[in-house]
Every structure is written in C-alpha cells, then in structure tokens.
Design a protein around this motif. Structure first.
Motif, mmCIF file in Angstrom:
data_model
loop_
_atom_site.group_PDB
_atom_site.id
_atom_site.type_symbol
_atom_site.label_atom_id
_atom_site.label_comp_id
_atom_site.label_asym_id
_atom_site.label_seq_id
_atom_site.Cartn_x
_atom_site.Cartn_y
_atom_site.Cartn_z
ATOM 1 N N GLN A 1 -3.033 8.863 -3.276
ATOM 2 C CA GLN A 1 -3.971 9.610 -4.057
ATOM 3 C C GLN A 1 -3.299 10.070 -4.110
ATOM 4 O O GLN A 1 -3.613 11.522 -4.584
ATOM 5 C CB GLN A 1 -5.307 9.673 -3.265
ATOM 6 N N SER A 2 -2.223 10.787 -3.467
ATOM 7 C CA SER A 2 -1.576 11.990 -3.303
ATOM 8 C C SER A 2 0.349 11.456 -3.351
ATOM 9 O O SER A 2 0.531 9.989 -3.061
ATOM 10 C CB SER A 2 -1.676 12.618 -1.801
ATOM 11 N N VAL A 3 1.006 12.692 -2.626
ATOM 12 C CA VAL A 3 3.107 12.093 -2.462
ATOM 13 C C VAL A 3 2.743 12.098 -0.810
ATOM 14 O O VAL A 3 2.947 10.723 -0.330
ATOM 15 C CB VAL A 3 3.265 13.724 -2.924
ATOM 16 N N ASP A 4 1.817 12.465 0.349
ATOM 17 C CA ASP A 4 2.105 12.047 1.169
ATOM 18 C C ASP A 4 1.108 11.186 1.207
ATOM 19 O O ASP A 4 1.655 10.090 1.878
ATOM 20 C CB ASP A 4 1.254 13.184 2.089
ATOM 21 N N GLU A 5 0.339 10.985 0.354
ATOM 22 C CA GLU A 5 0.327 9.084 1.109
ATOM 23 C C GLU A 5 0.609 8.190 0.028
ATOM 24 O O GLU A 5 0.669 6.983 0.989
ATOM 25 C CB GLU A 5 -1.510 8.772 -0.060
ATOM 26 N N LEU A 6 1.990 8.562 -1.138
ATOM 27 C CA LEU A 6 2.929 7.684 -1.186
ATOM 28 C C LEU A 6 3.666 6.494 0.486
ATOM 29 O O LEU A 6 4.207 5.706 0.448
ATOM 30 C CB LEU A 6 3.226 7.846 -2.061
ATOM 31 N N ARG A 7 3.734 8.250 0.714
ATOM 32 C CA ARG A 7 5.518 8.563 1.974
ATOM 33 C C ARG A 7 4.732 7.771 2.888
ATOM 34 O O ARG A 7 5.073 6.268 3.414
ATOM 35 C CB ARG A 7 5.799 9.851 1.847
ATOM 36 N N ARG A 8 3.769 7.186 3.303
ATOM 37 C CA ARG A 8 3.120 7.726 4.674
ATOM 38 C C ARG A 8 2.407 5.903 3.873
ATOM 39 O O ARG A 8 2.826 4.577 5.380
ATOM 40 C CB ARG A 8 1.541 8.018 4.890
ATOM 41 N N ASN A 9 2.026 5.460 2.982
ATOM 42 C CA ASN A 9 1.872 4.298 3.283
ATOM 43 C C ASN A 9 2.714 2.799 2.169
ATOM 44 O O ASN A 9 2.092 2.365 2.969
ATOM 45 C CB ASN A 9 0.557 3.636 2.420
ATOM 46 N N HIS A 10 3.663 3.621 2.128
ATOM 47 C CA HIS A 10 4.126 2.767 0.833
ATOM 48 C C HIS A 10 5.279 2.590 1.026
ATOM 49 O O HIS A 10 6.793 2.120 0.508
ATOM 50 C CB HIS A 10 3.984 2.266 -0.790
ATOM 51 N N GLN A 11 6.385 3.549 1.744
ATOM 52 C CA GLN A 11 7.591 3.881 2.559
ATOM 53 C C GLN A 11 8.321 3.265 2.381
ATOM 54 O O GLN A 11 9.976 2.559 2.378
ATOM 55 C CB GLN A 11 7.654 5.560 3.676
ATOM 56 N N GLN A 12 8.353 2.110 3.499
ATOM 57 C CA GLN A 12 8.908 1.140 3.934
ATOM 58 C C GLN A 12 9.010 -0.086 2.820
ATOM 59 O O GLN A 12 9.918 -0.446 2.584
ATOM 60 C CB GLN A 12 7.691 -0.188 5.218
ATOM 61 N N LYS A 13 8.005 -0.262 1.725
ATOM 62 C CA LYS A 13 8.085 -1.015 0.810
ATOM 63 C C LYS A 13 9.564 -0.299 -0.371
ATOM 64 O O LYS A 13 9.871 -1.208 -0.995
ATOM 65 C CB LYS A 13 6.782 -1.021 -0.126
ATOM 66 N N ILE A 14 9.366 1.083 -0.727
ATOM 67 C CA ILE A 14 10.408 1.535 -1.510
ATOM 68 C C ILE A 14 11.502 1.335 -0.765
ATOM 69 O O ILE A 14 12.720 1.200 -1.086
ATOM 70 C CB ILE A 14 10.068 2.943 -1.410
ATOM 71 N N HIS A 15 12.060 1.617 0.779
ATOM 72 C CA HIS A 15 12.823 1.633 1.264
ATOM 73 C C HIS A 15 13.774 0.136 1.187
ATOM 74 O O HIS A 15 14.805 -0.110 0.995
ATOM 75 C CB HIS A 15 12.764 1.974 3.273
ATOM 76 N N GLN A 16 12.470 -0.872 1.330
ATOM 77 C CA GLN A 16 13.267 -2.484 1.294
ATOM 78 C C GLN A 16 13.850 -3.048 -0.060
ATOM 79 O O GLN A 16 14.441 -3.818 -0.313
ATOM 80 C CB GLN A 16 12.522 -3.165 2.555
ATOM 81 N N ALA A 17 13.207 -2.240 -0.796
ATOM 82 C CA ALA A 17 13.234 -3.019 -2.339
ATOM 83 C C ALA A 17 14.504 -2.898 -2.703
ATOM 84 O O ALA A 17 15.495 -1.765 -1.943
ATOM 85 C CB ALA A 17 12.470 -1.344 -3.036
ATOM 86 N N ASP A 18 15.005 -3.450 -3.599
ATOM 87 C CA ASP A 18 16.607 -3.751 -4.056
ATOM 88 C C ASP A 18 16.470 -2.940 -5.315
ATOM 89 O O ASP A 18 17.817 -2.421 -5.572
ATOM 90 C CB ASP A 18 16.656 -5.326 -4.639
ATOM 91 N N VAL A 19 15.416 -2.139 -5.822
ATOM 92 C CA VAL A 19 15.395 -1.885 -7.580
ATOM 93 C C VAL A 19 13.936 -1.177 -6.928
ATOM 94 O O VAL A 19 12.915 -1.938 -7.058
ATOM 95 C CB VAL A 19 15.922 -2.041 -8.847
ATOM 96 N N VAL A 20 14.614 0.653 -7.600
ATOM 97 C CA VAL A 20 13.296 1.356 -7.724
ATOM 98 C C VAL A 20 12.875 1.633 -9.285
ATOM 99 O O VAL A 20 14.544 2.866 -8.927
ATOM 100 C CB VAL A 20 13.039 2.483 -6.216
ATOM 101 N N VAL A 21 11.801 2.277 -9.633
ATOM 102 C CA VAL A 21 11.654 3.026 -10.776
ATOM 103 C C VAL A 21 10.951 3.430 -11.647
ATOM 104 O O VAL A 21 9.639 3.231 -10.818
ATOM 105 C CB VAL A 21 11.797 1.455 -11.940
ATOM 106 N N VAL A 22 11.110 4.801 -11.058
ATOM 107 C CA VAL A 22 9.930 5.608 -11.605
ATOM 108 C C VAL A 22 10.069 6.072 -13.384
ATOM 109 O O VAL A 22 11.255 6.351 -14.036
ATOM 110 C CB VAL A 22 10.526 7.162 -10.739
#
Length: 369
Positions: free
Chosen positions: A68-89
């Motif tokens: 619901q927010s940028v802060d929530e994205l970082r708080r709840n999903h930072q590990q998934k983003i950090h460990q991803a082989d590829v991130v696409v925005v």
C-alpha cells in the motif's frame, strides 16, 4: 539450470484488466516464463480502483502480492527483492520514482525497466513531468525493455542514457485466443478503453462508416467512454470485456479495427496487443497506418485505412475468400513470432546477452531459456 531463477515484477496491475492493458501483457509474459521454470513474483500497489474490478485474484503462474505504500514495500518485501535474480519495474507504477530508488538500493541481481508506454514516458521524462520514472534513473537499468521498437531504441540510448534498450512487444496466448464456434454478428468491431487521442480515429474509421452503412452491424467494447458520445443505432456497446471473453468477441466479427494512440503513431513500431489477439482468432484486421506496421504484418496479412472511405470500401468490396486468406496469413505469422512463449524467449535471451552484475546469473538464464 542449476536453480530456478527468481524474477520479481512490479507493475501497474496484474489482478485487474479493467481499463488496464498492462494486465494482459504481464499475464502472457509471466505465464510463459513460469512454463520455462522461473519462479515469478508480481508486486502490485493495492489501489482501490483495481481492487474493485479484479478478474485474476489467484494466478497459477506466479505469486501475487500487494503493498500500500513505498514504506510497506520496503518493509514487507525487501528480502524478496534483495534475493531476486532479476527485478523488473513497469511503467505507470504509482510513486514509480520512489519505487525505483528503493529497488536500486535493494537489488543485487539484474535490474530492468519494462516500458509499456514508451512514447508517453519519453515525452513526460523530457519535460520532467513523469511521476513513475526520472531521467536520472534510466541509466540505473541493465536493460530498458520497450513496447516501442525502431528508432526509439537508439533515442533511449543516445538521448536518455539507457545502457541497453531492447524491444519487448506485447504478445498473445494461443491457448486463450483462438477462433471459437460463434457465428458472425458484426461487420466491424473495436475493443479498447476510451482514450481522447484515439477517439478521432474511432470516429473516422468506425462510427462514420456505421452511419454510411445503416444495414451493417458494428460494435465497440471498452470502458470509460464519455456519456455524451452519440452512438449510431447500428453500433452495439459493451461496457467491459474481460480477457476471457476476448476470443469470443473477435470470433463474432467479419473485421476488427485496430486504432493506435497519437504518440505511438508518431513513434511507430508500437503494436497493440489487439492486433495479435485478433490475428490469433483468425479475425481479419483493419488498422490505422503507422511506421513499422509492415515490419510486423505484410500487406497481404492486414488491411490499412486512413479514412471512412477506405473502411467502407473494404467492408463492401473485399470478398470472403480474400478476407479469410488475409486472416490465415496473419494467424500463421502471430503464432510463429508473437506468442507469450516467443516473448519469454526474447526476454531471457536479452538477459543472457546483457552484462551481468553476477556472472553466474548469465549461465542460469541461458540454461533456463
């Protein structure tokens, strides 16, 4: 493949196709990547508009998560983003600038942008009026995937500093888009959300021919059309057509109309998904004219029109034999070059070729593709 690659997408919406062409594009690409063995996560802003009109709540080809927010994205999903082989925005992500800066600080794999609105994006970026991408951020990306090909790709590199710009057009899923047993109901139809810069072409290429041919039947499907539009009596209206109903819709048309946004006509090489969907359903296409169309569909596989006279001539003058021959050529071409599987292969091939932050990633991508 030594391990299943993890790919995280952040896009406008996967869950809702209501007034949102991005959903169809992402669904086709992600479904095909999943079939190749990739683990896919899609992160979507939990926007009220899309929440009210969700037609894909539990996809079987990816994990769909909300924030619901940028802060929530970082708080709840930072590990998934950090460990991803590829991130696409993707383009038009709410608060995209802040999202991109956040991802850039977390991502350790390849970082890519998928612009489904390239001409619009570049016009806004040039004026510093783009809330989902800043000019300074374009060099962040290992690959800038673009819905627009042709000269725009070189412009992305020379003018905007993209490290690598590659076309990644929309696609079609032939398992979901194919001709069904419905009989023809309409002589000409159009499927598309209302857009002011497409409306003049729709008026010229469908509504005016409908007025001239009162004994023929026409249809327009799509949401957000203003209430003050005067529709001819022989033009049926469908307010919203979910993706599951697209194949049946195309199968009931003698011809379907493709209309392109002004900015995409100017840039060229910007095919609509409707072109590929209609062709996969073996429905003959009448398209407006723009540079690069002939690189996707030769003249023998499509009709083009620039005036109501052109459309009227096609509707009255083309034989069923010629019409169906044209449709068969477009069908064969699309199944060979423009499926979700073809796009997934293009996507993974580009990632293999691009310079890797992690050299081991290139081997995994190449093995999976």
């Amino acid at each position: 493949m030594t391990k299943a690659l993890d790919i995280v997408f952040l896009g406008l919406s996967l869950s809702s196709s209501w007034g949102n062409g991005h959903a169809t594009t992402f669904r086709g690409l992600l479904r095909a990547l999943n079939k190749l063995g990739y683990r896919i996560t899609f992160l979507e802003r939990d926007a009220p508009w899309y929440a009210l009109h969700r037609d894909l709540r539990d996809p079987d080809f990816c994990e769909l998560l909300y924030y619901q927010s940028v802060d929530e994205l970082r708080r709840n999903h930072q590990q998934k983003i950090h460990q991803a082989d590829v991130v696409v925005v993707g383009s038009f992500v709410p608060e995209g600038r802040a999202i991109i800066d956040t991802i850039a600080s977390l991502c350790t794999g390849q970082f890519c942008f998928y612009d489904i609105d390239t001409p619009v994006t570049l016009a806004r970026v040039a004026q510093d009026d783009c809330d989902y991408l800043a000019r300074r951020q374009i060099p962040y990306f290992d690959v800038y995937f673009s819905f627009t090909g042709g000269p725009t790709l070189e412009r992305l590199k020379s003018e905007f500093g993209a490290r690598r710009a590659e076309p990644l057009y929309c696609s079609v899923d032939p398992e979901r888009h194919h001709r069904d047993g419905n009989t023809i109901e309409w002589d000409l139809g159009y499927l598309g959300t209302y857009s002011p810069d497409r409306q003049r072409s729709l008026e010229t290429l469908l509504l005016e021919p409908a007025r001239r041919l009162p004994d023929r039947r026409f249809v327009v499907a799509g949401s957000q059309y203003p209430l003050d539009i005067t529709w001819p009596n022989n033009v049926a209206r469908i307010e919203h057509l979910p993706p599951a109903d697209h194949a049946g819709f195309y199968s009931r048309q003698r011809f379907t109309l493709n209309v392109t946004r002004t900015s995409m006509i100017a840039a060229g090489w910007s095919p609509s998904v409707r072109l590929f969907e209609a062709a996969a359903c073996k429905t003959p296409i009448i398209s407006d004219r723009w540079p690069g169309l002939d690189s996707l569909f030769p003249a023998s596989a499509i009709q083009t029109a620039g005036s109501a006279d052109d459309v009227t001539r096609i509707l009255l003058g083309q034989s069923d034999r010629a019409r169906l021959s044209m449709a068969r050529q477009a069908y064969s071409l699309v199944l060979a070059r423009h499926t979700g599987a073809a796009r997934a292969y293009e996507f993974t091939s580009v990632l293999t070729q691009a310079r890797q932050i992690n050299p081991a990633l290139a081997l995994d991508v190449e093995s999976a593709a």
